[in-house]
Write a protein that holds these residues in place. Structure first.
Motif, PDB file in Angstrom:
ATOM      1  N   MET A 123      -8.643  18.217   5.404  1.00  0.00           N
ATOM      2  CA  MET A 123      -8.888  18.417   6.968  1.00  0.00           C
ATOM      3  C   MET A 123      -9.706  19.007   7.504  1.00  0.00           C
ATOM      4  O   MET A 123     -10.364  18.780   8.535  1.00  0.00           O
ATOM      5  CB  MET A 123      -7.409  18.731   7.220  1.00  0.00           C
ATOM      6  N   ARG A 124     -10.234  20.071   7.018  1.00  0.00           N
ATOM      7  CA  ARG A 124     -11.191  21.072   7.365  1.00  0.00           C
ATOM      8  C   ARG A 124     -12.502  20.521   7.249  1.00  0.00           C
ATOM      9  O   ARG A 124     -13.125  20.645   8.157  1.00  0.00           O
ATOM     10  CB  ARG A 124     -11.060  22.295   6.399  1.00  0.00           C
ATOM     11  N   VAL A 125     -12.734  19.636   6.278  1.00  0.00           N
ATOM     12  CA  VAL A 125     -13.978  19.084   6.323  1.00  0.00           C
ATOM     13  C   VAL A 125     -14.034  17.865   7.167  1.00  0.00           C
ATOM     14  O   VAL A 125     -14.901  17.584   8.107  1.00  0.00           O
ATOM     15  CB  VAL A 125     -14.257  18.351   5.167  1.00  0.00           C
ATOM     16  N   ALA A 126     -12.887  17.216   7.715  1.00  0.00           N
ATOM     17  CA  ALA A 126     -13.075  16.124   8.659  1.00  0.00           C
ATOM     18  C   ALA A 126     -13.198  16.889   9.893  1.00  0.00           C
ATOM     19  O   ALA A 126     -13.719  16.157  10.897  1.00  0.00           O
ATOM     20  CB  ALA A 126     -11.787  15.142   8.557  1.00  0.00           C
ATOM     21  N   GLN A 127     -12.493  18.005  10.212  1.00  0.00           N
ATOM     22  CA  GLN A 127     -12.558  18.488  11.507  1.00  0.00           C
ATOM     23  C   GLN A 127     -14.002  19.090  11.768  1.00  0.00           C
ATOM     24  O   GLN A 127     -14.423  18.932  12.886  1.00  0.00           O
ATOM     25  CB  GLN A 127     -11.483  19.723  11.659  1.00  0.00           C
ATOM     26  N   ALA A 128     -14.982  19.379  10.765  1.00  0.00           N
ATOM     27  CA  ALA A 128     -16.084  19.597  10.961  1.00  0.00           C
ATOM     28  C   ALA A 128     -17.095  18.368  11.660  1.00  0.00           C
ATOM     29  O   ALA A 128     -17.673  18.872  12.522  1.00  0.00           O
ATOM     30  CB  ALA A 128     -16.780  20.088   9.730  1.00  0.00           C
ATOM     31  N   ALA A 129     -16.739  17.141  11.182  1.00  0.00           N
ATOM     32  CA  ALA A 129     -17.103  15.950  12.017  1.00  0.00           C
ATOM     33  C   ALA A 129     -16.715  15.842  13.314  1.00  0.00           C
ATOM     34  O   ALA A 129     -17.477  15.812  14.363  1.00  0.00           O
ATOM     35  CB  ALA A 129     -17.073  14.692  11.416  1.00  0.00           C
ATOM     36  N   VAL A 130     -15.375  16.007  13.630  1.00  0.00           N
ATOM     37  CA  VAL A 130     -14.965  16.238  14.968  1.00  0.00           C
ATOM     38  C   VAL A 130     -15.423  17.136  15.914  1.00  0.00           C
ATOM     39  O   VAL A 130     -15.936  16.897  16.838  1.00  0.00           O
ATOM     40  CB  VAL A 130     -13.580  16.441  14.919  1.00  0.00           C
ATOM     41  N   ASP A 131     -15.776  18.062  15.389  1.00  0.00           N
ATOM     42  CA  ASP A 131     -16.364  19.319  16.123  1.00  0.00           C
ATOM     43  C   ASP A 131     -17.741  18.901  16.397  1.00  0.00           C
ATOM     44  O   ASP A 131     -18.246  19.290  17.670  1.00  0.00           O
ATOM     45  CB  ASP A 131     -16.385  20.836  15.329  1.00  0.00           C
ATOM     46  N   LEU A 132     -18.545  18.199  15.524  1.00  0.00           N
ATOM     47  CA  LEU A 132     -19.709  18.006  16.057  1.00  0.00           C
ATOM     48  C   LEU A 132     -19.918  16.998  17.289  1.00  0.00           C
ATOM     49  O   LEU A 132     -20.557  16.923  17.911  1.00  0.00           O
ATOM     50  CB  LEU A 132     -20.658  17.301  14.794  1.00  0.00           C
ATOM     51  N   LEU A 133     -18.737  15.945  16.948  1.00  0.00           N
ATOM     52  CA  LEU A 133     -18.727  14.985  18.153  1.00  0.00           C
ATOM     53  C   LEU A 133     -18.540  15.551  19.432  1.00  0.00           C
ATOM     54  O   LEU A 133     -19.022  15.251  20.690  1.00  0.00           O
ATOM     55  CB  LEU A 133     -17.858  14.111  17.915  1.00  0.00           C
ATOM     56  N   ASP A 134     -17.922  17.079  19.732  1.00  0.00           N
ATOM     57  CA  ASP A 134     -17.571  17.487  20.801  1.00  0.00           C
ATOM     58  C   ASP A 134     -19.073  18.277  21.243  1.00  0.00           C
ATOM     59  O   ASP A 134     -19.034  18.687  22.437  1.00  0.00           O
ATOM     60  CB  ASP A 134     -16.745  18.803  20.580  1.00  0.00           C
ATOM     61  N   ASP A 135     -20.123  18.159  20.579  1.00  0.00           N
ATOM     62  CA  ASP A 135     -21.379  18.605  20.863  1.00  0.00           C
ATOM     63  C   ASP A 135     -22.039  17.806  21.977  1.00  0.00           C
ATOM     64  O   ASP A 135     -22.654  16.679  21.682  1.00  0.00           O
ATOM     65  CB  ASP A 135     -22.419  18.756  19.787  1.00  0.00           C
ATOM     66  N   SER A 136     -22.145  18.006  23.299  1.00  0.00           N
ATOM     67  CA  SER A 136     -22.637  17.327  24.280  1.00  0.00           C
ATOM     68  C   SER A 136     -23.813  17.039  24.141  1.00  0.00           C
ATOM     69  O   SER A 136     -24.453  16.043  24.613  1.00  0.00           O
ATOM     70  CB  SER A 136     -21.940  17.829  25.695  1.00  0.00           C
ATOM     71  N   GLU A 137     -24.792  17.927  23.697  1.00  0.00           N
ATOM     72  CA  GLU A 137     -26.081  17.865  23.602  1.00  0.00           C
ATOM     73  C   GLU A 137     -26.608  16.606  22.744  1.00  0.00           C
ATOM     74  O   GLU A 137     -27.485  16.110  22.977  1.00  0.00           O
ATOM     75  CB  GLU A 137     -26.958  19.192  23.358  1.00  0.00           C
TER      76      GLU A 137
END
Length: 144
Positions: A123-137
């Motif tokens: 779950m923590r590793v998957a969340q790292a991908a989700v967090d990157l997607l939140d990067d608007s730049e």
């Protein structure tokens, strides 16, 4: 950006792999589009072979059920409304954490599935991908 392309999938996998390396746990990371179609899968050195199917099915389940697989775990427990759902769809439904839908502007555009560690580690590793997607730049650069 309304859909996941290979370039974005590679970036999402890279972000997840970085987290897995920090945790020193070899993982398989899979990305599917909004229809559950395979986009990319990455197996780190020494990751379990069984994790390939599990990661892909976690990603598929997240899109198909429109929820993180960790939420499905609660609903699919013995005596719960969705008990036995993991036996449907040719056994493809995964009812433990590690799959998370990828959303942009409130819409599901795909999902990430991770397998190889404990459920919490996945779950923590998957969340790292989700967090990157939140990067608007990042999203802006890929939309050009």
């Amino acid at each position: 950006m309304s859909q996941i392309n290979l370039e974005l999938a590679k970036r999402l996998i890279e972000s997840a792999e970085k987290k897995a390396n920090e945790m020193e746990v070899p993982m398989v990371i899979s990305i599917v589009d909004e229809g559950g179609n395979f986009i990319a899968c990455h197996r780190m050195d020494d990751a379990l072979l069984v994790s390939v199917d599990i990661a892909q099915n976690k990603a598929w389940t997240s899109v198909a059920m429109k929820m993180p697989t960790s939420d499905l775990a609660q609903a699919a427990g013995m005596g719960k409304d969705l008990y036995g759902i993991n036996t449907t769809n040719n056994g493809r439904v995964v009812v433990f954490g590690g799959g998370i839908p990828l959303r942009k502007n409130g819409q599901i555009i795909g999902a990430v599935g991770v397998s190889g560690g404990s459920v919490e580690e996945d779950m923590r590793v998957a969340q790292a991908a989700v967090d990157l997607l939140d990067d608007s730049e990042l999203i802006a650069s890929l939309s050009k």
